[in-house]
Design a protein around this motif. Structure first.
Motif, PDB file in Angstrom:
ATOM      1  N   LEU A 283       0.834  -1.203   0.000  1.00 40.09           N
ATOM      2  CA  LEU A 283       0.000   0.000   0.000  1.00 40.09           C
ATOM      3  C   LEU A 283       0.876   1.263   0.000  1.00 40.09           C
ATOM      4  N   GLY A 284       0.565   2.189  -0.897  1.00 36.49           N
ATOM      5  CA  GLY A 284       1.295   3.463  -0.933  1.00 36.49           C
ATOM      6  C   GLY A 284       2.476   3.479  -1.883  1.00 36.49           C
ATOM      7  N   SER A 285       2.729   2.342  -2.576  1.00 38.39           N
ATOM      8  CA  SER A 285       3.905   2.289  -3.470  1.00 38.39           C
ATOM      9  C   SER A 285       3.803   3.311  -4.607  1.00 38.39           C
ATOM     10  N   GLY A 286       2.574   3.604  -5.020  1.00 35.06           N
ATOM     11  CA  GLY A 286       2.381   4.550  -6.129  1.00 35.06           C
ATOM     12  C   GLY A 286       2.727   5.992  -5.789  1.00 35.06           C
ATOM     13  N   GLU A 287       2.840   6.275  -4.490  1.00 31.83           N
ATOM     14  CA  GLU A 287       3.120   7.661  -4.080  1.00 31.83           C
ATOM     15  C   GLU A 287       4.609   7.933  -3.845  1.00 31.83           C
ATOM     16  N   LEU A 288       5.448   6.910  -3.957  1.00 36.50           N
ATOM     17  CA  LEU A 288       6.868   7.084  -3.650  1.00 36.50           C
ATOM     18  C   LEU A 288       7.546   8.062  -4.606  1.00 36.50           C
ATOM     19  N   THR A 289       7.270   7.914  -5.910  1.00 28.79           N
ATOM     20  CA  THR A 289       7.965   8.728  -6.920  1.00 28.79           C
ATOM     21  C   THR A 289       7.766  10.213  -6.686  1.00 28.79           C
ATOM     22  N   SER A 290       6.552  10.620  -6.313  1.00 30.05           N
ATOM     23  CA  SER A 290       6.288  12.050  -6.112  1.00 30.05           C
ATOM     24  C   SER A 290       7.075  12.601  -4.916  1.00 30.05           C
ATOM     25  N   ARG A 291       7.488  11.712  -4.008  1.00 34.74           N
ATOM     26  CA  ARG A 291       8.256  12.151  -2.838  1.00 34.74           C
ATOM     27  C   ARG A 291       9.767  12.145  -3.081  1.00 34.74           C
ATOM     28  N   CYS A 292      10.246  11.058  -3.741  1.00 33.06           N
ATOM     29  CA  CYS A 292      11.708  10.917  -3.861  1.00 33.06           C
ATOM     30  C   CYS A 292      12.223  11.057  -5.290  1.00 33.06           C
ATOM     31  N   GLY A 293      11.299  11.103  -6.280  1.00 32.64           N
ATOM     32  CA  GLY A 293      11.726  11.300  -7.669  1.00 32.64           C
ATOM     33  C   GLY A 293      12.048  10.029  -8.420  1.00 32.64           C
ATOM     34  N   LEU A 294      12.104   8.889  -7.696  1.00 36.47           N
ATOM     35  CA  LEU A 294      12.490   7.620  -8.322  1.00 36.47           C
ATOM     36  C   LEU A 294      11.355   6.613  -8.257  1.00 36.47           C
ATOM     37  N   PRO A 295      11.191   5.793  -9.310  1.00 33.23           N
ATOM     38  CA  PRO A 295      10.213   4.709  -9.229  1.00 33.23           C
ATOM     39  C   PRO A 295      10.832   3.500  -8.517  1.00 33.23           C
ATOM     40  N   LEU A 296       9.984   2.638  -7.980  1.00 38.18           N
ATOM     41  CA  LEU A 296      10.485   1.392  -7.389  1.00 38.18           C
ATOM     42  C   LEU A 296      11.071   0.534  -8.499  1.00 38.18           C
ATOM     43  N   SER A 297      12.339   0.192  -8.366  1.00 42.46           N
ATOM     44  CA  SER A 297      12.966  -0.717  -9.337  1.00 42.46           C
ATOM     45  C   SER A 297      14.196  -1.324  -8.669  1.00 42.46           C
ATOM     46  N   THR A 298      14.907  -2.167  -9.408  1.00 41.66           N
ATOM     47  CA  THR A 298      16.115  -2.789  -8.856  1.00 41.66           C
ATOM     48  C   THR A 298      17.269  -1.792  -8.791  1.00 41.66           C
ATOM     49  N   TYR A 299      17.073  -0.599  -9.349  1.00 46.78           N
ATOM     50  CA  TYR A 299      18.141   0.383  -9.555  1.00 46.78           C
ATOM     51  C   TYR A 299      18.536   1.172  -8.290  1.00 46.78           C
ATOM     52  N   PRO A 300      17.600   1.834  -7.574  1.00 49.75           N
ATOM     53  CA  PRO A 300      18.009   2.631  -6.405  1.00 49.75           C
ATOM     54  C   PRO A 300      18.576   1.784  -5.259  1.00 49.75           C
ATOM     55  N   SER A 301      19.193   2.467  -4.296  1.00 53.80           N
ATOM     56  CA  SER A 301      19.871   1.773  -3.188  1.00 53.80           C
ATOM     57  C   SER A 301      18.910   1.112  -2.210  1.00 53.80           C
ATOM     58  N   ALA A 302      17.697   1.662  -2.069  1.00 54.57           N
ATOM     59  CA  ALA A 302      16.754   1.173  -1.044  1.00 54.57           C
ATOM     60  C   ALA A 302      16.533  -0.333  -1.149  1.00 54.57           C
ATOM     61  N   SER A 303      16.253  -0.827  -2.353  1.00 55.51           N
ATOM     62  CA  SER A 303      15.949  -2.256  -2.498  1.00 55.51           C
ATOM     63  C   SER A 303      17.190  -3.109  -2.213  1.00 55.51           C
ATOM     64  N   LYS A 304      18.375  -2.570  -2.487  1.00 52.65           N
ATOM     65  CA  LYS A 304      19.618  -3.307  -2.223  1.00 52.65           C
ATOM     66  C   LYS A 304      19.832  -3.469  -0.703  1.00 52.65           C
ATOM     67  N   LEU A 305      19.549  -2.388   0.029  1.00 49.36           N
ATOM     68  CA  LEU A 305      19.656  -2.457   1.494  1.00 49.36           C
ATOM     69  C   LEU A 305      18.631  -3.449   2.061  1.00 49.36           C
ATOM     70  N   MET A 306      17.390  -3.413   1.542  1.00 46.51           N
ATOM     71  CA  MET A 306      16.349  -4.340   2.001  1.00 46.51           C
ATOM     72  C   MET A 306      16.773  -5.796   1.769  1.00 46.51           C
ATOM     73  N   TRP A 307      17.362  -6.043   0.597  1.00 41.34           N
ATOM     74  CA  TRP A 307      17.805  -7.405   0.259  1.00 41.34           C
ATOM     75  C   TRP A 307      18.876  -7.870   1.242  1.00 41.34           C
ATOM     76  N   LEU A 308      19.840  -6.997   1.537  1.00 43.82           N
ATOM     77  CA  LEU A 308      20.921  -7.346   2.469  1.00 43.82           C
ATOM     78  C   LEU A 308      20.356  -7.680   3.858  1.00 43.82           C
ATOM     79  N   LEU A 309      19.364  -6.895   4.300  1.00 42.45           N
ATOM     80  CA  LEU A 309      18.750  -7.139   5.614  1.00 42.45           C
ATOM     81  C   LEU A 309      18.016  -8.479   5.642  1.00 42.45           C
ATOM     82  N   GLU A 310      17.415  -8.843   4.505  1.00 45.57           N
ATOM     83  CA  GLU A 310      16.644 -10.101   4.445  1.00 45.57           C
ATOM     84  C   GLU A 310      17.527 -11.324   4.268  1.00 45.57           C
ATOM     85  N   ASN A 311      18.700 -11.148   3.625  1.00 43.90           N
ATOM     86  CA  ASN A 311      19.454 -12.318   3.167  1.00 43.90           C
ATOM     87  C   ASN A 311      20.839 -12.520   3.758  1.00 43.90           C
ATOM     88  N   VAL A 312      21.363 -11.525   4.448  1.00 37.92           N
ATOM     89  CA  VAL A 312      22.727 -11.657   4.983  1.00 37.92           C
ATOM     90  C   VAL A 312      22.684 -11.556   6.508  1.00 37.92           C
TER      91      VAL A 312
END
Length: 515
Positions: free
Chosen positions: A129-158
């Motif tokens: 919920l709320g994923s559609g509003e992220l771009t208007s706040r931070c300028g970036l769409p959810l994708s594999t590209y920004p750092s956020a998803s990389k940090l989330m992956w590290l927290l889940e897997n390492v």
């Protein structure tokens, strides 16, 4: 060293350029000319298909080596290291490093911006919920590209990363933060900062306020008490970045920092709205200065900070990223053995008159802007018994030019302004064939500088403005003017439209390969 030739009062600026495949250190004079440089490649780590890592310690040691070697070359010319007044940093963006703030030791290899391991995670986040509003706040769409998803992956897997988080000792940073921390001596000084252009690539920074956004961080379900985020500072600052704790330039202040694409825009002197540059490197990055207020794209582009040089000198940009540009040439050399070196590809492409009906969608890790098709894969269309190596070489080079046109079209729609000229830099722009093809397809002049180290020059400018090497943007007007080449369109608009139509058709057909 004593100087008898009267040059001891001349000032220089150093620039660390920490890229995806190599680190460099360049020394510039006030005219923006490179006086000395050293470059070294470092190891690329590919643990699984679609995964891409760097050793964080090697990033630092490669930079330190480059500083020492470039300073040696500088001194051989009769200069003194004391003439280097400050150092700027430019770096690969989004690449994510995590370390233990009590030991200063990295907890995992750096996950590189090109890495696509977070695909499944991103798919889950898109359903939140709320994923559609992220771009208007931070300028970036959810994708594999920004750092956020990389940090989330590290927290889940390492486990080590998760453990450091639970104990409240996890430090997160992009490469600028890690480098500044380590070059200052790590734990000794504990300099922990990120410039706003890099911070704008994490999804944690509010694009309007240029500070961390509590709602964004909460949305990613991160606890600020458990993860340390670097202080966001200006791109040009006399104090925030500290100074070099070792190397031949020990004690020299670091006074500027810009993510590599912002640095290239600054190096091309894109200080005012309406100016754009394209950097043809491993990937391809087009930045278009939109002025002092962010423009949120409705056509698949990213909104990013162009630079933050303080009050009245902060600009935003629209950005289009192409994942595969120079790396497609490397692919033909290393993986398919087409030619012995990347430098010869343009000559091979010139052996044929055109692409012979071939279109190569170089979607090795999906397509970035303006398409954002994660499940596209590299696909060559139109192969017949007539197809030769030269045709595929040409189709490979054209792929980058077609994607650049798609991005420019989107930029015009978002900004409401037509671009009149494209400034270019990066390795691929050395090819006259590529630059002429680019001009033909976009129907406007392509402006290539003689000195093409514009990314490093941008970092030098950021550092130099802080220490008064240059007093204003106006004073930079005459920097790097020698040896420019202007390419102008040689085909009709109708022919360009026809060629682009075929490319768009190929893009649609390359979708859905990844189940």
């Amino acid at each position: 060293m004593s100087l008898t030739n009267g040059t001891s009062n001349i000032s220089f600026i150093g620039a660390i350029d920490q890229g995806t495949t190599s680190s460099r250190f360049l020394i510039f004079n006030k005219s923006g000319e490179v006086v000395a440089l050293h470059q070294t490649e470092f190891k690329q780590i590919y643990p699984q298909p679609g995964w891409h890592e760097h050793d964080p310690e090697e990033l630092v040691s490669s930079v330190e080596l480059c500083i020492d070697e470039a300073v040696k070359a500088f001194e051989v010319q009769g200069h003194s290291r004391s003439q280097i007044k400050a150092v700027g940093i430019t770096n690969q963006r989004e690449t994510t490093v995590v370390w233990d703030k009590t030991t200063g030791k990295a907890l995992h290899n750096a996950i590189v911006w090109t890495d696509t391991r977070t695909q499944e995670l991103v798919r889950r986040l898109k359903n939140r919920l709320g994923s559609g509003e992220l771009t208007s706040r931070c300028g970036l769409p959810l994708s594999t590209y920004p750092s956020a998803s990389k940090l989330m992956w590290l927290l889940e897997n390492v486990p080590q990363v998760k453990d450091a988080y639970e104990r409240g000792v996890l430090a997160f940073g992009t490469v600028d933060t890690w480098l500044t921390y380590k070059l200052n001596g790590g734990l000794d000084r504990d300099i922990y900062v990120s410039d706003a252009t890099n911070a704008s690539r994490t999804m944690f920074m509010n694009i309007e306020t240029r500070d961390y956004d509590t709602e964004l961080i909460d949305w990613f379900r991160l606890d600020r008490k458990k993860v340390l985020l670097p202080t966001i500072v200006r791109s040009s600052d006399t104090k925030a970045y500290g100074s070099l704790a070792s190397t031949a330039l020990k004690g020299t202040k670091i006074t500027g920092c810009l993510g590599d694409q912002s640095a290239a825009l600054v190096g091309q002197k894109g200080f005012t709205p309406g100016l754009a540059k394209n950097t043809y490197g491993t990937g391809c990055f087009l930045l278009y200065n939109v002025g002092p207020k962010p423009v949120i794209s409705t056509h698949g582009l990213l909104t990013t900070l162009a630079f933050d040089f303080g009050e009245g000198q902060t600009m935003y940009a629209l950005e289009g990223s192409i994942a595969v540009a120079g790396s497609s040439i490397k692919f033909l050399v290393d993986n398919l053995g087409f030619i012995p070196s990347s430098a010869k590809l343009s000559a091979l492409a010139e052996e044929v008159e055109d692409n012979g009906g071939c279109t190569f969608v170089t979607a090795f890790s999906g397509l970035f802007a303006p398409y954002w098709i994660d499940d596209a894969r590299g696909t060559i269309f139109g192969i017949t018994a007539f197809t030769r190596r030269g045709h595929i070489a040409r189709a490979t080079l054209e792929a980058t030019c077609f994607q650049t046109k798609a991005i420019l079209d989107s930029m015009e729609k978002d900004s409401g302004q037509a671009l009149t000229e494209l400034a270019v830099d990066g390795g691929m722009c050395n090819s006259d064939l590529i630059m002429q093809t680019q001009s033909d397809l976009i129907g406007m002049p392509v402006n290539r500088p003689g000195m093409r180290e514009t990314t490093a020059l941008g970092a030098a400018i950021a550092a130099g403005l802080a220490v008064g090497m240059w007093k204003s943007f106006d004073e930079l007007k005459d920097v790097n003017l020698d040896g420019r080449t202007i390419f102008r369109p040689k085909i009709s608009e109708e022919e360009a439209t026809k060629r682009f139509g075929r490319w768009e058709k190929a893009v649609q057909m390359s979708k859905g390969w990844l189940n």
